[in-house]
Design an enzyme around this catalytic site. Sequence first.
Site, PDB file in Angstrom:
ATOM      1  N   LYS A 175       0.850  -1.183   0.000  1.00 30.46           N
ATOM      2  CA  LYS A 175       0.000   0.000   0.000  1.00 30.46           C
ATOM      3  C   LYS A 175       0.886   1.235   0.000  1.00 30.46           C
ATOM      4  O   LYS A 175       1.945   1.254   0.637  1.00 30.46           O
ATOM      5  CB  LYS A 175      -0.899   0.026   1.246  1.00 30.46           C
ATOM      6  N   GLU A 220      -8.412  12.101  12.637  1.00 30.79           N
ATOM      7  CA  GLU A 220      -7.583  10.957  13.022  1.00 30.79           C
ATOM      8  C   GLU A 220      -6.699  11.280  14.217  1.00 30.79           C
ATOM      9  O   GLU A 220      -5.799  12.127  14.137  1.00 30.79           O
ATOM     10  CB  GLU A 220      -6.720  10.496  11.847  1.00 30.79           C
TER      11      GLU A 220
END
Length: 417
Positions: A175, A220
């Site tokens: 990723k 976040e």
Amino acid sequence: MILDFGRARLRATTVAIPDPGPLEQYLPDTGTNCAFLRRGEGFVALGQAARFETDTLDAADVWWEEISNQIDHDSEMPGEFGTGPLAVGSFTFDPDRSEEHSVLIVPEVIIGRRGDICWMTRLGDARGSAALPARGEALRSPVGIRELGGAMSGPQWERIVADVVSLIRRDEVDKVVLARDLRLACDDPIDLRHVYARLLAGYPTTWAYLVDGMVGATPELLVRRQGGLVTSRVLAGTVGLQTDGVDPLVLATELSRSSKDIAEHEFAVESVAKALEPYCKAMNVPESPSVLRLPNVMHLATDITGVVNHDTSALLLAAALHPSAAVCGTPTHLALDIIGELESLDRSRYAGPVGWVDTDGDGEWAIALRGGQVRPDTPNEIQLFAGAGIVADSDPAAELAETGAKFVPMMQALGLA
């Protein structure tokens, strides 16, 4: 004034105060201002008793421990989370590939609220007065705002996404999180207090930050340490809410069943859990994510909790966690190399830790997302950032649209959306 802690100890005083109202109203138009607020709780910080510029969080942790040991603190509310002297910081995403330094600031005056408790802390020469500072000047809306473009056009960035997808499908990396930027200019210097106030109003459930020219509203939380407990919120896997006529519940169901988004999320959760494990006596990692809805997007979300070793500060935990797979990729070293080679962008302090730590090592560090940066040498310009996690099933056009959705909070705050 920047105090020389090597020659004299610093005294700090924390007192309980009546509810001061919206904390952001105390931010002045000039000087060093910091803020970290969510749902009306947190603090604003004024002035600068000390400042440390560095390339690493580890060096900042050592510096703050030394400073903390030289502060004599008188408090009316000892032990209350977040009260007392703090260091507020903003760190670069990748110091090896950035021309900018990270910064840790010790404010002179802190005005805070948590639950029903409100307080003020004063340090150094500022500690003599028990009165609240005057409210700041009237906010200034941006005038003549216009787009200047970014490091890459949309089609160029899509081609980079396609290149990364090819690398992933050849098993060269799992990723990679790619970012893009957008620069805007105004006729006058940008009033970050105005931008910050708009973010607070539009995105109250996020952690709104304002530190040394960095401003944003991030969903976040990289890490919170409160006493012996540690928490980290992992967000990865996103769907925009700008799809006309589509029920958000349908979008949430699709997101929770999307193999592409679930795979992206699992990489991020695994990276955070592995990084926290050496510092925790026990940990809880939920087996499946929930869906977090924000005004502009929905994310897959997992809250990881643990019991932390007593000698591990929030800043040291942030150093261990950054960069997670949610903002970098997996494996980290390969993803960093690919980002540096293909992205054509100095992320500066975008996607780096932003937050605070107190003298006991407690604190909160978020990830500097959904934000932008104004630099001292170009006060009329702001650089916005947005990113997307690229995995094997990623579609370049869809990833470009995702970054567009992530630009929305700052565009709204600047009056462009």
